[in-house]
Design an enzyme around this catalytic site. Structure first.
Site, PDB file in Angstrom:
ATOM      1  N   CYS A  18      10.242   1.305   1.317  1.00 51.44           N
ATOM      2  CA  CYS A  18      11.080   0.135   1.629  1.00 51.44           C
ATOM      3  C   CYS A  18      12.528   0.551   1.805  1.00 51.44           C
ATOM      4  O   CYS A  18      13.229   0.059   2.674  1.00 51.44           O
ATOM      5  CB  CYS A  18      10.945  -0.906   0.531  1.00 51.44           C
ATOM      6  SG  CYS A  18      11.302  -0.304  -1.119  1.00 51.44           S
ATOM      7  N   LYS A  51      -2.836  -7.723  -8.033  1.00 48.58           N
ATOM      8  CA  LYS A  51      -3.636  -7.512  -6.824  1.00 48.58           C
ATOM      9  C   LYS A  51      -3.004  -6.423  -5.961  1.00 48.58           C
ATOM     10  O   LYS A  51      -1.926  -6.607  -5.400  1.00 48.58           O
ATOM     11  CB  LYS A  51      -3.718  -8.803  -5.989  1.00 48.58           C
ATOM     12  CG  LYS A  51      -4.764  -8.700  -4.876  1.00 48.58           C
ATOM     13  CD  LYS A  51      -4.606  -9.743  -3.811  1.00 48.58           C
ATOM     14  CE  LYS A  51      -3.570  -9.371  -2.795  1.00 48.58           C
ATOM     15  NZ  LYS A  51      -3.899  -8.167  -2.010  1.00 48.58           N
ATOM     16  N   PRO A  52      -3.677  -5.272  -5.815  1.00 53.36           N
ATOM     17  CA  PRO A  52      -3.178  -4.259  -4.878  1.00 53.36           C
ATOM     18  C   PRO A  52      -3.503  -4.648  -3.445  1.00 53.36           C
ATOM     19  O   PRO A  52      -4.265  -5.591  -3.197  1.00 53.36           O
ATOM     20  CB  PRO A  52      -3.961  -3.002  -5.286  1.00 53.36           C
ATOM     21  CG  PRO A  52      -5.239  -3.523  -5.862  1.00 53.36           C
ATOM     22  CD  PRO A  52      -4.924  -4.870  -6.479  1.00 53.36           C
ATOM     23  N   GLU A  90      10.376  -8.761  -3.645  1.00 51.19           N
ATOM     24  CA  GLU A  90      10.989  -7.484  -3.247  1.00 51.19           C
ATOM     25  C   GLU A  90      10.441  -7.179  -1.863  1.00 51.19           C
ATOM     26  O   GLU A  90       9.273  -6.839  -1.711  1.00 51.19           O
ATOM     27  CB  GLU A  90      10.623  -6.394  -4.249  1.00 51.19           C
ATOM     28  CG  GLU A  90      11.183  -6.691  -5.632  1.00 51.19           C
ATOM     29  CD  GLU A  90      10.733  -5.666  -6.655  1.00 51.19           C
ATOM     30  OE1 GLU A  90      10.847  -4.474  -6.362  1.00 51.19           O
ATOM     31  OE2 GLU A  90      10.271  -6.073  -7.718  1.00 51.19           O
ATOM     32  N   LEU A  91      11.316  -7.317  -0.860  1.00 56.57           N
ATOM     33  CA  LEU A  91      10.823  -7.351   0.520  1.00 56.57           C
ATOM     34  C   LEU A  91      11.291  -6.142   1.319  1.00 56.57           C
ATOM     35  O   LEU A  91      11.782  -5.163   0.767  1.00 56.57           O
ATOM     36  CB  LEU A  91      11.242  -8.675   1.158  1.00 56.57           C
ATOM     37  CG  LEU A  91      10.805  -9.926   0.354  1.00 56.57           C
ATOM     38  CD1 LEU A  91      11.239 -11.207   1.029  1.00 56.57           C
ATOM     39  CD2 LEU A  91       9.302  -9.940   0.109  1.00 56.57           C
ATOM     40  N   TRP A 102       0.801  -1.228   0.000  1.00 54.88           N
ATOM     41  CA  TRP A 102       0.000   0.000   0.000  1.00 54.88           C
ATOM     42  C   TRP A 102       0.834   1.277   0.000  1.00 54.88           C
ATOM     43  O   TRP A 102       0.271   2.368   0.009  1.00 54.88           O
ATOM     44  CB  TRP A 102      -0.933   0.015   1.220  1.00 54.88           C
ATOM     45  CG  TRP A 102      -0.300  -0.415   2.520  1.00 54.88           C
ATOM     46  CD1 TRP A 102      -0.447  -1.647   3.116  1.00 54.88           C
ATOM     47  CD2 TRP A 102       0.578   0.325   3.367  1.00 54.88           C
ATOM     48  NE1 TRP A 102       0.292  -1.700   4.284  1.00 54.88           N
ATOM     49  CE2 TRP A 102       0.935  -0.498   4.453  1.00 54.88           C
ATOM     50  CE3 TRP A 102       1.114   1.607   3.318  1.00 54.88           C
ATOM     51  CZ2 TRP A 102       1.784  -0.092   5.479  1.00 54.88           C
ATOM     52  CZ3 TRP A 102       1.971   2.028   4.338  1.00 54.88           C
ATOM     53  CH2 TRP A 102       2.294   1.176   5.396  1.00 54.88           C
ATOM     54  N   ASN A 103       2.156   1.183   0.019  1.00 53.63           N
ATOM     55  CA  ASN A 103       2.916   2.435   0.181  1.00 53.63           C
ATOM     56  C   ASN A 103       3.091   3.215  -1.116  1.00 53.63           C
ATOM     57  O   ASN A 103       3.060   4.442  -1.114  1.00 53.63           O
ATOM     58  CB  ASN A 103       4.262   2.176   0.876  1.00 53.63           C
ATOM     59  CG  ASN A 103       5.130   1.181   0.163  1.00 53.63           C
ATOM     60  OD1 ASN A 103       4.647   0.353  -0.602  1.00 53.63           O
ATOM     61  ND2 ASN A 103       6.424   1.241   0.409  1.00 53.63           N
ATOM     62  N   GLY A 121       6.422  -6.689  -0.750  1.00 54.97           N
ATOM     63  CA  GLY A 121       5.768  -6.553   0.544  1.00 54.97           C
ATOM     64  C   GLY A 121       6.717  -6.947   1.656  1.00 54.97           C
ATOM     65  O   GLY A 121       7.944  -6.870   1.507  1.00 54.97           O
ATOM     66  N   SER A 122       6.144  -7.413   2.754  1.00 50.96           N
ATOM     67  CA  SER A 122       6.951  -7.684   3.945  1.00 50.96           C
ATOM     68  C   SER A 122       7.642  -9.046   3.850  1.00 50.96           C
ATOM     69  O   SER A 122       7.230  -9.918   3.074  1.00 50.96           O
ATOM     70  CB  SER A 122       6.059  -7.647   5.185  1.00 50.96           C
ATOM     71  OG  SER A 122       5.112  -8.697   5.106  1.00 50.96           O
TER      72      SER A 122
END
Ligand code: NAD
Length: 467
Positions: A272, A165-166, A238-239, A141-142, A216-217
């Protein structure tokens, strides 16, 4: 740092997802809350669309350029909706829309290179590049639009189709972007699906995808890697990051303080590769804390729709709770807030820009990713100590060195265990560069030609040399 997800729209019979304006804390709109069962039909259509889309590279280039034009033409609507659901200042939303279009243009013109290998035998091998098939993309969401573009621009340019998918916290601008792109792309080349979990989990495990690309995380990245193992689809992750900025003893604090502050606080720290820890020679520590705290105390915080706002709200309630919790923990561990340290009164998810000093290095605000407007500033006595501390977490996304002597700074930057190291700035990326994290920060390479090849497979033809 996975966050619990938003609610269904209260009292609504159909499956709808409530979307909250983080500047007010109020629901302002809704989006479809699609279920995992919906994915089969979407993947079928993506497969059918793939056969036409892969066939004509010149038509792809034209369509992607037209898509970039369409995004630019819709920038007012996209930017306002992005600010409304994400919270960032409107100027930053316009910049995000512009970067979305720029990425489409960059990849529209990029083609893989066919190579011929001759090694003395009477045959030669020709290495060609083929698309993979439908790709699943899951984003946070960033930066909903630009991170989506980092997925779809290379994937579509390579001749794949995509289901995107957002995050359920920010579905609206991405849905609008999908409609805008649909005016330039053939049907079903890019489909946006929205909903709460387990929708993402279903995308990750669906056997119809040949590539699952996730941003994401770290914990969710692990879950995605496990889910996609069933189909052995290619995985790009990509974390998270916990980037350190290391200041050297010849740094001129006045000259770098603004840049350093914004490298940490842009998008309310929800980046990130934001600066998430600052290491400062003990002699300069008080001066750096003062320079950053003065900026934190005076920066204009408010709704992203107000023209004077430079720092918006945290995006969502669970993330605000997380930022508050790591800050309280640091203060309980003995840290002192030189600025901020608390939520702001009133509606919305606002947290006072916070500079922490006297932070124990073992406090979670140092060892984990805070992902919010909170920055610990830590003193060091020797450069080796600073480099060891910078490298001492499980993350390895980015890092930076700040100094007057650029050669010395570069020698220190070379020692950072990360994918990108900056000197005297932090976070800027070129479309043409590779982007990859090390350690827990990622798997695979995005950006530039590497991002294109990440969406292709080699196909080799051996044939005899002409007689
Ligand atoms: P998150 O991991 O909670 O969610 C990311 C996405 O995964 C969302 O769309 C979410 O709905 C979906 N998801 C949740 N559970 C899932 C599951 N089991 N299977 C599949 N998908 C699932 O992350 P977030 O809180 O939305 O975003 C913040 C994180 O993203 C931070 O850690 C940040 O550092 C990271 N990030 C990394 C980069 C990068 O390029 N390395 C860029 C931006 C953000």
């Amino acid at each position: 740092m996975p966050t619990s997800e938003p609610d269904r729209v209260p009292g609504h019979q159909a499956a709808r997802l409530a979307v909250v304006d983080p500047a007010t804390g109020e629901i302002f709109d809704e989006a479809p809350d699609q279920r995992p069962d919906d994915v089969d039909a979407v993947v079928d259509r993506a497969h059918r669309a793939w056969h036409g889309w892969r066939a004509d590279p010149a038509a792809r280039t034209t369509a992607l350029q037209a898509a970039a034009d369409a995004v630019e033409a819709a920038d007012d609507d996209l930017a306002r909706l992005l600010t409304r659901e994400q919270g960032k200042p409107l100027a930053e939303s316009y910049a995000e829309v512009a970067r979305t279009a720029a990425r489409l243009r960059y990849f529209a013109d990029l083609t893989p290179r066919t190579r011929r290998i001759t090694d003395g035998r009477p045959v030669h091998s020709e290495i060609r590049w083929r698309p993979l098939g439908p790709v699943a993309a899951i984003v946070p969401w960033n930066f909903p639009l630009q991170l989506a573009a980092a997925k779809f621009a290379p994937a579509l340019a390579a001749g794949n189709t995509m289901v995107l998918k957002p995050s359920p916290f920010t579905p609206l601008a991405t849905r609008l972007l999908g409609s805008v792109l649909a005016t330039a792309l053939p049907d079903d080349v890019l489909t946006v699906v929205t909903g709460r979990e387990p929708l993402g989990a279903r995308l990750a495990s669906h056997p119809g995808f040949r590539h699952v690309t996730f941003t994401g995380s770290v914990p969710t990245g692990r879950a995605v890697a496990e889910a996609s193992a069933a189909s052995l689809a290619r995985v790009t992750l990509e974390l998270g990051g916990n980037d350190a900025a290391v200041l050297l003893d010849d740094v001129e604090v006045d000259r770098i303080a603004d840049r350093l502050f914004w490298a940490a606080f842009r998008n309310c720290g929800q980046v990130c590769m934001a600066v998430k820890r600052v290491y400062v020679p003990a002699r300069l520590h008080a001066e750096v804390v003062e320079a950053l705290a003065q900026r934190a105390k005076t920066v204009a915080v408010g709704s992203g729709l107000d023209a004077e706002t430079r720092l918006g709200p945290v995006n969502n309630a669970p993330q605000l709770a997380r930022v508050e919790q790591v800050t309280k923990q640091a203060l309980a561990d003995g840290a002192r807030a030189a600025a901020g340290g608390h939520r702001l009164d009133g509606p919305g998810y606002f947290f006072a820009p916070t500079i922490l000093t006297s932070v124990p290095p073992s406090s979670p605000v140092v060892t984990e990713e805070q992902f919010g407007p909170v920055l610990p500033v830590l003193p060091y006595r020797s450069l080796d100590e600073a480099v060891d501390a910078a490298n001492g977490t499980g993350f390895g996304l980015g890092g930076s060195v700040w100094a007057t002597d650029l050669d010395r700074a570069e020698a220190v930057a070379d020692r950072l265990e990360c994918g990108t190291a900056w000197i005297n700035h932090h976070g800027e990326l070129s479309l043409a560069q590779p982007f990859a994290g090390v350690k827990n920060s990622g798997v695979g390479v995005a950006g530039g030609p590497w991002g294109l090849y990440g969406n292709l497979r080699p196909f080799v033809v051996h044939r005899p040399q002409e007689a």
